[in-house]
Design a protein around this motif. Structure first.
Motif, PDB file in Angstrom:
ATOM      1  N   ARG A 149      -0.669 -49.835  -9.406  1.00 12.02           N
ATOM      2  CA  ARG A 149       0.595 -50.440  -8.986  1.00 12.02           C
ATOM      3  C   ARG A 149       1.756 -49.497  -9.267  1.00 12.02           C
ATOM      4  O   ARG A 149       2.699 -49.384  -8.481  1.00 12.02           O
ATOM      5  CB  ARG A 149       0.801 -51.777  -9.703  1.00 12.02           C
ATOM      6  CG  ARG A 149       0.004 -52.903  -9.036  1.00 12.02           C
ATOM      7  CD  ARG A 149      -0.394 -53.993  -9.989  1.00 12.02           C
ATOM      8  NE  ARG A 149       0.741 -54.701 -10.569  1.00 12.02           N
ATOM      9  CZ  ARG A 149       0.680 -55.439 -11.677  1.00 12.02           C
ATOM     10  NH1 ARG A 149      -0.459 -55.526 -12.337  1.00 12.02           N
ATOM     11  NH2 ARG A 149       1.744 -56.055 -12.121  1.00 12.02           N
ATOM     12  N   LEU A 150       1.687 -48.809 -10.406  1.00 11.90           N
ATOM     13  CA  LEU A 150       2.743 -47.838 -10.733  1.00 11.90           C
ATOM     14  C   LEU A 150       2.760 -46.698  -9.718  1.00 11.90           C
ATOM     15  O   LEU A 150       3.814 -46.276  -9.251  1.00 11.90           O
ATOM     16  CB  LEU A 150       2.511 -47.277 -12.147  1.00 11.90           C
ATOM     17  CG  LEU A 150       2.758 -48.267 -13.303  1.00 11.90           C
ATOM     18  CD1 LEU A 150       2.071 -47.788 -14.579  1.00 11.90           C
ATOM     19  CD2 LEU A 150       4.270 -48.442 -13.534  1.00 11.90           C
ATOM     20  N   LEU A 151       1.576 -46.221  -9.358  1.00 17.40           N
ATOM     21  CA  LEU A 151       1.496 -45.102  -8.411  1.00 17.40           C
ATOM     22  C   LEU A 151       1.959 -45.521  -7.014  1.00 17.40           C
ATOM     23  O   LEU A 151       2.637 -44.761  -6.313  1.00 17.40           O
ATOM     24  CB  LEU A 151       0.065 -44.567  -8.340  1.00 17.40           C
ATOM     25  CG  LEU A 151      -0.388 -43.733  -9.545  1.00 17.40           C
ATOM     26  CD1 LEU A 151      -1.902 -43.526  -9.517  1.00 17.40           C
ATOM     27  CD2 LEU A 151       0.337 -42.387  -9.587  1.00 17.40           C
ATOM     28  N   GLU A 152       1.592 -46.748  -6.628  1.00 14.86           N
ATOM     29  CA  GLU A 152       1.969 -47.209  -5.289  1.00 14.86           C
ATOM     30  C   GLU A 152       3.480 -47.325  -5.135  1.00 14.86           C
ATOM     31  O   GLU A 152       4.013 -47.262  -4.020  1.00 14.86           O
ATOM     32  CB  GLU A 152       1.286 -48.559  -4.985  1.00 14.86           C
ATOM     33  CG  GLU A 152      -0.161 -48.371  -4.532  1.00 14.86           C
ATOM     34  CD  GLU A 152      -1.009 -49.633  -4.673  1.00 14.86           C
ATOM     35  OE1 GLU A 152      -0.462 -50.677  -5.076  1.00 14.86           O
ATOM     36  OE2 GLU A 152      -2.222 -49.550  -4.393  1.00 14.86           O
ATOM     37  N   ALA A 153       4.188 -47.484  -6.268  1.00 13.74           N
ATOM     38  CA  ALA A 153       5.643 -47.621  -6.209  1.00 13.74           C
ATOM     39  C   ALA A 153       6.359 -46.268  -6.252  1.00 13.74           C
ATOM     40  O   ALA A 153       7.586 -46.214  -6.180  1.00 13.74           O
ATOM     41  CB  ALA A 153       6.123 -48.503  -7.356  1.00 13.74           C
ATOM     42  N   VAL A 154       5.597 -45.186  -6.375  1.00 13.65           N
ATOM     43  CA  VAL A 154       6.229 -43.858  -6.438  1.00 13.65           C
ATOM     44  C   VAL A 154       6.611 -43.417  -5.022  1.00 13.65           C
ATOM     45  O   VAL A 154       5.761 -43.414  -4.128  1.00 13.65           O
ATOM     46  CB  VAL A 154       5.280 -42.821  -7.089  1.00 13.65           C
ATOM     47  CG1 VAL A 154       5.871 -41.423  -6.993  1.00 13.65           C
ATOM     48  CG2 VAL A 154       5.020 -43.189  -8.547  1.00 13.65           C
ATOM     49  N   ARG A 155       7.867 -43.073  -4.814  1.00 12.42           N
ATOM     50  CA  ARG A 155       8.324 -42.682  -3.486  1.00 12.42           C
ATOM     51  C   ARG A 155       7.697 -41.356  -3.050  1.00 12.42           C
ATOM     52  O   ARG A 155       7.596 -40.421  -3.852  1.00 12.42           O
ATOM     53  CB  ARG A 155       9.855 -42.581  -3.456  1.00 12.42           C
ATOM     54  CG  ARG A 155      10.521 -43.931  -3.304  1.00 12.42           C
ATOM     55  CD  ARG A 155      12.018 -43.814  -3.088  1.00 12.42           C
ATOM     56  NE  ARG A 155      12.648 -43.025  -4.151  1.00 12.42           N
ATOM     57  CZ  ARG A 155      12.823 -43.455  -5.396  1.00 12.42           C
ATOM     58  NH1 ARG A 155      12.407 -44.662  -5.760  1.00 12.42           N
ATOM     59  NH2 ARG A 155      13.396 -42.681  -6.290  1.00 12.42           N
ATOM     60  N   GLY A 156       7.265 -41.310  -1.813  1.00 12.40           N
ATOM     61  CA  GLY A 156       6.700 -40.082  -1.260  1.00 12.40           C
ATOM     62  C   GLY A 156       5.218 -39.903  -1.553  1.00 12.40           C
ATOM     63  O   GLY A 156       4.549 -39.077  -0.936  1.00 12.40           O
ATOM     64  N   LEU A 157       4.710 -40.686  -2.493  1.00 12.47           N
ATOM     65  CA  LEU A 157       3.308 -40.482  -2.903  1.00 12.47           C
ATOM     66  C   LEU A 157       2.364 -41.195  -1.947  1.00 12.47           C
ATOM     67  O   LEU A 157       2.567 -42.348  -1.613  1.00 12.47           O
ATOM     68  CB  LEU A 157       3.125 -40.999  -4.331  1.00 12.47           C
ATOM     69  CG  LEU A 157       1.758 -40.756  -4.996  1.00 12.47           C
ATOM     70  CD1 LEU A 157       1.948 -40.513  -6.486  1.00 12.47           C
ATOM     71  CD2 LEU A 157       0.808 -41.918  -4.783  1.00 12.47           C
ATOM     72  N   ARG A 158       1.343 -40.482  -1.503  1.00  8.00           N
ATOM     73  CA  ARG A 158       0.306 -41.081  -0.669  1.00  8.00           C
ATOM     74  C   ARG A 158      -0.958 -41.204  -1.515  1.00  8.00           C
ATOM     75  O   ARG A 158      -1.542 -40.200  -1.916  1.00  8.00           O
ATOM     76  CB  ARG A 158       0.040 -40.225   0.567  1.00  8.00           C
ATOM     77  CG  ARG A 158       1.242 -40.154   1.509  1.00  8.00           C
ATOM     78  CD  ARG A 158       0.948 -39.317   2.746  1.00  8.00           C
ATOM     79  NE  ARG A 158       0.461 -37.973   2.446  1.00  8.00           N
ATOM     80  CZ  ARG A 158       1.234 -36.958   2.059  1.00  8.00           C
ATOM     81  NH1 ARG A 158       2.552 -37.120   1.921  1.00  8.00           N
ATOM     82  NH2 ARG A 158       0.709 -35.771   1.812  1.00  8.00           N
ATOM     83  N   LEU A 159      -1.341 -42.460  -1.796  1.00  8.77           N
ATOM     84  CA  LEU A 159      -2.490 -42.706  -2.680  1.00  8.77           C
ATOM     85  C   LEU A 159      -3.740 -42.917  -1.838  1.00  8.77           C
ATOM     86  O   LEU A 159      -3.779 -43.802  -0.984  1.00  8.77           O
ATOM     87  CB  LEU A 159      -2.214 -43.943  -3.541  1.00  8.77           C
ATOM     88  CG  LEU A 159      -3.224 -44.262  -4.643  1.00  8.77           C
ATOM     89  CD1 LEU A 159      -3.314 -43.139  -5.665  1.00  8.77           C
ATOM     90  CD2 LEU A 159      -2.846 -45.571  -5.338  1.00  8.77           C
ATOM     91  N   VAL A 160      -4.758 -42.097  -2.054  1.00 11.28           N
ATOM     92  CA  VAL A 160      -6.008 -42.278  -1.314  1.00 11.28           C
ATOM     93  C   VAL A 160      -7.099 -42.738  -2.268  1.00 11.28           C
ATOM     94  O   VAL A 160      -7.135 -42.337  -3.431  1.00 11.28           O
ATOM     95  CB  VAL A 160      -6.456 -40.986  -0.584  1.00 11.28           C
ATOM     96  CG1 VAL A 160      -5.555 -40.709   0.598  1.00 11.28           C
ATOM     97  CG2 VAL A 160      -6.485 -39.797  -1.522  1.00 11.28           C
ATOM     98  N   ASP A 161      -7.994 -43.605  -1.753  1.00 10.18           N
ATOM     99  CA  ASP A 161      -9.057 -44.163  -2.602  1.00 10.18           C
ATOM    100  C   ASP A 161     -10.089 -43.103  -2.981  1.00 10.18           C
ATOM    101  O   ASP A 161     -10.498 -42.297  -2.142  1.00 10.18           O
ATOM    102  CB  ASP A 161      -9.770 -45.309  -1.869  1.00 10.18           C
ATOM    103  CG  ASP A 161      -8.932 -46.578  -1.875  1.00 10.18           C
ATOM    104  OD1 ASP A 161      -8.052 -46.687  -2.753  1.00 10.18           O
ATOM    105  OD2 ASP A 161      -9.145 -47.432  -0.997  1.00 10.18           O
ATOM    106  N   LEU A 162     -10.511 -43.169  -4.219  1.00 12.83           N
ATOM    107  CA  LEU A 162     -11.552 -42.265  -4.712  1.00 12.83           C
ATOM    108  C   LEU A 162     -12.909 -42.977  -4.597  1.00 12.83           C
ATOM    109  O   LEU A 162     -13.086 -44.059  -5.162  1.00 12.83           O
ATOM    110  CB  LEU A 162     -11.263 -41.924  -6.180  1.00 12.83           C
ATOM    111  CG  LEU A 162     -12.261 -41.038  -6.923  1.00 12.83           C
ATOM    112  CD1 LEU A 162     -12.313 -39.646  -6.308  1.00 12.83           C
ATOM    113  CD2 LEU A 162     -11.889 -40.958  -8.400  1.00 12.83           C
ATOM    114  N   PRO A 163     -13.880 -42.388  -3.878  1.00 17.59           N
ATOM    115  CA  PRO A 163     -15.197 -43.040  -3.815  1.00 17.59           C
ATOM    116  C   PRO A 163     -15.813 -43.145  -5.217  1.00 17.59           C
ATOM    117  O   PRO A 163     -15.621 -42.259  -6.048  1.00 17.59           O
ATOM    118  CB  PRO A 163     -16.036 -42.099  -2.939  1.00 17.59           C
ATOM    119  CG  PRO A 163     -15.055 -41.230  -2.231  1.00 17.59           C
ATOM    120  CD  PRO A 163     -13.848 -41.146  -3.108  1.00 17.59           C
ATOM    121  N   ALA A 164     -16.565 -44.203  -5.454  1.00 15.46           N
ATOM    122  CA  ALA A 164     -17.243 -44.434  -6.749  1.00 15.46           C
ATOM    123  C   ALA A 164     -16.266 -44.236  -7.906  1.00 15.46           C
ATOM    124  O   ALA A 164     -16.598 -43.641  -8.939  1.00 15.46           O
ATOM    125  CB  ALA A 164     -18.453 -43.520  -6.901  1.00 15.46           C
TER     126      ALA A 164
END
Lengths: 240, 198, 520
Positions: A149-164
């Motif tokens: 949730r903290l990372l998702e609120a960071v402006r400009g940041l694109r969060l991609v899912d890590l497998p496993a």
């Protein structure tokens, strides 16, 4: 609590925590008497050796409202293992001191979300990032989705899912050297999953795990950087 | 000291450090799934999930449904008091294992069915026969009455009599021992045919 | 690998019933055995495929039950409460079994248990027994002991048959041949089945259904003629004198039903107090173990039933170290174990090393605690290495249906291993390092001096080293000596020019002077 690994190897993480918490209006102190949470000794079985280290810990931190640390593992050690060490010492005074400090220890994302009530900390980080939830933060502390949730609120940041994502990276403290081949085999699989995401940066809440995964990624010439969550949350437009 | 006395002494010595003044915490066992309106449908769906053959019939159509479940010319064994007319069937009167191995199919009743897990339980009463007859033949036709279906495992445990031998059957014999790939049919009946009497 | 992985270890055990500790004789300590296993890509592939499959099945059926976490609590509580008055429950079990017509035996150790089973078989003139898959009989090395007495013990579970015919060792609690793929199994059946009885058909393919069919035909003649069967039990209900066997294939039903004589070897921790207490266990075990709502067959029997099944029923209550485990206040929770093997399937270490590396019929996380608890630590390096065979990631605890806190017990056992070696004449390098670390970490001034020394090394690396981490930080590549274990496959960041505490002091807590170099 900056942790021994951060103090000696990753001072930038400690500095990021200071920068971040001050920006959020927290009065930050670094008790200089602190050293280590004693986890390396406890988890390797050296309880007698851990006793003076836990004593140093409680001496340094007694009296503070909250003890914040950028490590799920060290927070878990203080909260769940200091009591075992104190009982081993046979010193009721140490047991009482531990009972006082242990519940005040917060992993950084817990402190930000639960104590400060924030998910947007005003950070800016214009990069593609993937997040590895470290085992102790996930399963020992139960930080859940707070870091995400903290990372998702960071402006400009694109969060991609890590497998496993929830699978252990293989660091495991002294496991990394006592069972080095198995540790590396686990780290290699974690690194492969990181590369599959195409992220520029791998972020996690524990520099010891990142030192391990980052060491494998570096040896593989992957070009992926590893960064502690605190460093990303501390970043703003003014500080690239 | 006999092995019995020595083991009991070791157990008591091992438990000497247990603080008897602190009673163990009472932890309630959570209830199972309630019956609900879809009880029988859930039972049928879950039995079918194990790749068993599932059919329903009326009480009047039962004998025909049983005959339809049996292949043409099959050698069939039935328990002493099945209560269903199966033409040509051999009534078990203590057949040898080899005799049973020469049978193709068996027809039995059941004690209960469990909807949540798709399980049939035999308590080997007179309409079900001794354990061997529902084990050795390759096809097991099992008749379950609608009113025998219970909701979940706790209901079953409460109803069953542990003094009797019990066989809980959830689908045909199966193994996942080769690459965890499920294969139906190893040593028990390779086909389980469940007939629910509505 | 297409030829059976023939094990010299198994041969050594042959004919030596005294060595029935449940450890594969001559097994190296975990790190060496693991390193060897890691070099086998076929094994890695077989394991990751199999554990991945079963993990997904388990998590689907567990997700169906909203009460799952409460069930786990209830399961743990039932077992704990029983263990607390184990002597009472054992006596009740004995009384009820006897009343039901069974003969109860007690066995202090493996040798005693094997001798009891052999005597029962001998008294019926049997030169063979058929066996239901049972961890307890593997633990005591029953097959080898019976063989030494001239009695053949036929394993009838498919995976156990594969292991037995392949002269191999089990590598998983539920699926002992998990390390074998279908092609390897076909080869074992083709080359080995004939010597043990009915041969495999000439046109045998590697289709699992065909392989299972070959096992069915091979074993059926054994089921039909056997006079004596041997089983374990998943549960033993004290209140009613009832034993419970949970299985899938029907080989268990064959063994429990057709022979005239049945001997069940039951660990003393298998006791449940009441018939009703079976309920949470039968909801927990199948979902955790095979990932099914219910396993195909569960058999329960209370002694002898006239006209149905064996005419003579024996139960051997086995200690073999269980009372050692019971005496350990932290470790006794391991006796709750219902042998579901969920912890193996989620363990990242097990998934990579396989079960043989643990050197015991109990591999994986539960084996890493159960073996040292049963056998005691400080006696052999193999057992002492097991509590360290874990990264302490905690995935095992998360899935355990009876909530055994395996990481907690591992750490506890590590301290027992260390304590057992405190009196060693030559202290290990590790113990010296830990004493040194404790000395350094007991005083911040000592830590500061150590950090200054390492900063110096960092500056040297930064200046002269060629390895750079992404982002530009200097790093150490392959190092000799003690650093080799880390740097064999991982770069190590160079120590920063300045520690955090040095920065804090120089900048008065970051209020002057700005950020230092050396950040990653």
């Amino acid at each position: 609590m900056v942790t021994c690994v951060n103090d000696a190897m990753f001072p930038g993480t400690g500095q990021a925590v200071v920068t971040l918490l001050r920006r959020l209006g927290v009065d930050v102190e670094f008790p200089e008497a602190q050293t280590c949470c004693a986890q390396p000794m406890v988890n390797t079985g050296y309880l007698d050796e851990a006793v003076p280290v836990v004593r140093t810990f409680v001496d340094a931190f007694t009296g503070y409202d909250a003890i914040v640390t950028p490590s799920g593992s060290c927070a878990g050690s203080a909260r769940h293992q200091h009591g075992i060490v104190a009982r081993r010492s046979g010193d009721p005074g140490l047991e009482r001191a531990v009972a006082d400090t242990a519940p005040k220890v917060h992993e950084l994302s817990e402190f930000l979300v639960d104590v400060l009530g924030l998910t947007d900390v005003g950070a800016y980080f214009p990069h593609q990032v993937t997040y590895h939830p470290t085992c102790h933060s996930l399963r020992m502390l139960g930080v859940g989705d707070r870091p995400r949730r903290l990372l998702e609120a960071v402006r400009g940041l694109r969060l991609v899912d890590l497998p496993a994502a929830t699978e252990c990276c293989g660091f495991g403290g002294t496991f990394a050297v006592k069972n080095a081949d198995t540790s590396v085999a686990m780290g290699a699989d974690k690194a492969r999953h990181v590369r599959e995401t195409g992220a520029e940066v791998l972020v996690a809440g524990d520099n010891s795990c990142l030192m391990h995964i980052g060491g494998v990624l570096s040896r593989q010439r992957s070009g992926v950087r590893v960064m502690h969550l605190a460093e990303i949350l501390a970043a703003t437009e003014g500080t690239p | 000291m006999s092995a019995r006395e020595e083991i009991l002494a070791r157990v008591r010595a091992a438990l000497a450090n247990v603080d008897d003044s602190v009673a163990p915490e009472e932890v309630p066992v959570p209830a199972g799934r309630p019956a609900g309106d879809d009880l029988v449908d859930r039972f049928l769906e879950r039995v079918a999930d194990y790749r068993a053959v599932v059919k329903t019939c009326t009480a009047r159509g039962l004998a025909k449904a049983v005959r339809d479940a049996l292949p043409e010319g099959a050698r069939v064994v039935v328990p002493a008091r099945l209560g269903i007319d199966v033409p040509g069937a051999v009534v078990d009167d203590g057949l040898t294992a080899a005799d049973l191995d020469a049978c193709d199919a068996v027809v039995t009743a059941a004690r209960i069915g469990i909807a949540e897990t798709g399980t049939i339980v035999l308590d080997h009463g007179d309409d079900q026969g001794r354990r061997a007859i529902s084990l050795v033949p390759d096809l097991h036709v099992c008749v379950v009455r609608r009113d025998q279906v219970v909701a979940d495992v706790p209901d079953a445990v409460a109803l069953l009599d542990p003094a009797r031998p019990l066989t809980w059957i959830s689908g045909p014999s199966a193994t996942s021992d080769i690459e965890l790939d499920r294969v139906e049919g190893v040593h028990g009946p390779r086909t389980l045919h469940v007939l629910l009497v509505r | 690998m297409n030829t059976p992985r023939r094990s010299p270890l198994r041969s050594e055990r042959r004919g030596d019933p005294e060595k029935t500790s449940g450890t594969f004789v001559g097994m190296p300590a975990f790190p060496e055995a693991a390193s060897e296993a890691l070099l086998d890509p076929q094994l890695r592939h077989n394991l990751s495929h199999a554990t991945g499959t079963i993990r997904a099945k388990r998590s689907n059926v567990v997700a169906e039950l909203p009460e799952w976490e409460d069930l786990r609590l209830a399961g743990a509580a039932v077992k704990d409460a029983t263990l607390r008055s184990l002597d009472t429950h054992l006596l009740r079990l004995e009384e009820q079994l006897t009343a039901n017509g069974a003969t109860v035996h007690w066995a202090r150790d493996a040798a005693e248990a094997c001798a009891i089973v052999a005597e029962v078989a001998r008294s019926h003139g049997a030169d063979e027994v058929v066996k239901v898959k049972s961890m307890a009989t593997q633990e005591i090395g029953l097959n080898e002991a019976l063989e030494a007495e001239g009695i053949a013990a036929w394993e009838t579970d498919l995976a156990e048959l594969i292991v037995q015919l392949g002269d191999d060792l089990p590598s998983h609690i539920l699926v002992p041949a998990i390390h074998r793929n279908r092609a390897e199994i076909r080869e074992i059946f083709r080359t080995r089945m004939a010597a043990a009885g009915r041969p495999a058909p000439d046109d045998l393919t590697d289709d699992p259904a065909a392989l299972a069919g070959a096992a069915r035909a091979h074993l059926r003649e054994k089921f039909l003629r056997a006079k004596v069967a041997v089983s374990g039990a998943n549960f033993a209900v004290a209140e009613t004198g009832t034993l419970v066997v949970v299985e899938s294939e029907g080989n268990g039903r064959m063994c429990l039903t057709l022979p005239e004589v049945l001997v069940s070897v039951v660990g003393i921790e298998k006791v449940l107090p009441t018939w009703a207490s079976l309920d949470p266990m039968l909801r927990l075990l199948p979902r955790s173990s095979t990932g099914e709502r219910m396993n195909p067959y569960t058999s329960t029997w209370s002694g002898v039933t006239p006209g149905d099944g064996p005419r003579e029923v024996h139960v051997v209550l086995l200690d073999n170290g269980r009372t050692n485990a019971l005496a350990d206040q932290v470790g006794r929770q391991a006796l709750r174990c219902i042998r579901c093997s969920a912890c193996l399937n989620v363990c990242p270490v097990y998934e990579r090393t396989g079960g043989h590396a643990y050197g015991s019929v109990y591999p994986g996380p539960i084996g890493a605690i159960l073996n040292p608890l049963l056998k005691g630590v400080g006696n052999d390096p193999q057992t002492d290495s097991l509590p360290y065979a874990s990264s302490l990631c905690g995935a095992c605890f998360e899935v355990c249906p009876v909530r055994i806190d395996i990481p907690e017990v591992l750490v506890h056992l590590r301290s027992q291993v260390v304590d057992a070696h405190r009196g060693d004449r030559r202290p290990s390098g590790e113990s010296l390092a830990m004493k040194g670390a404790a000395y350094t970490f007991s005083d911040a001034r000592r830590l500061e001096r150590a950090e200054k020394a390492s900063s110096l090394a960092g500056r040297v690396l930064e200046r002269f080293g060629r390895t750079r981490l992404p982002g530009g930080r200097a790093a150490a590549g392959r190092l000799p000596g003690p650093g080799a274990a880390w740097t064999g496959a991982r770069d190590l960041p160079a120590p920063p020019r300045e520690s955090f505490r040095a920065w804090w002091r120089r900048t008065s807590g970051g209020t002057s002077g700005g950020r230092s170099g050396g950040t990653p």
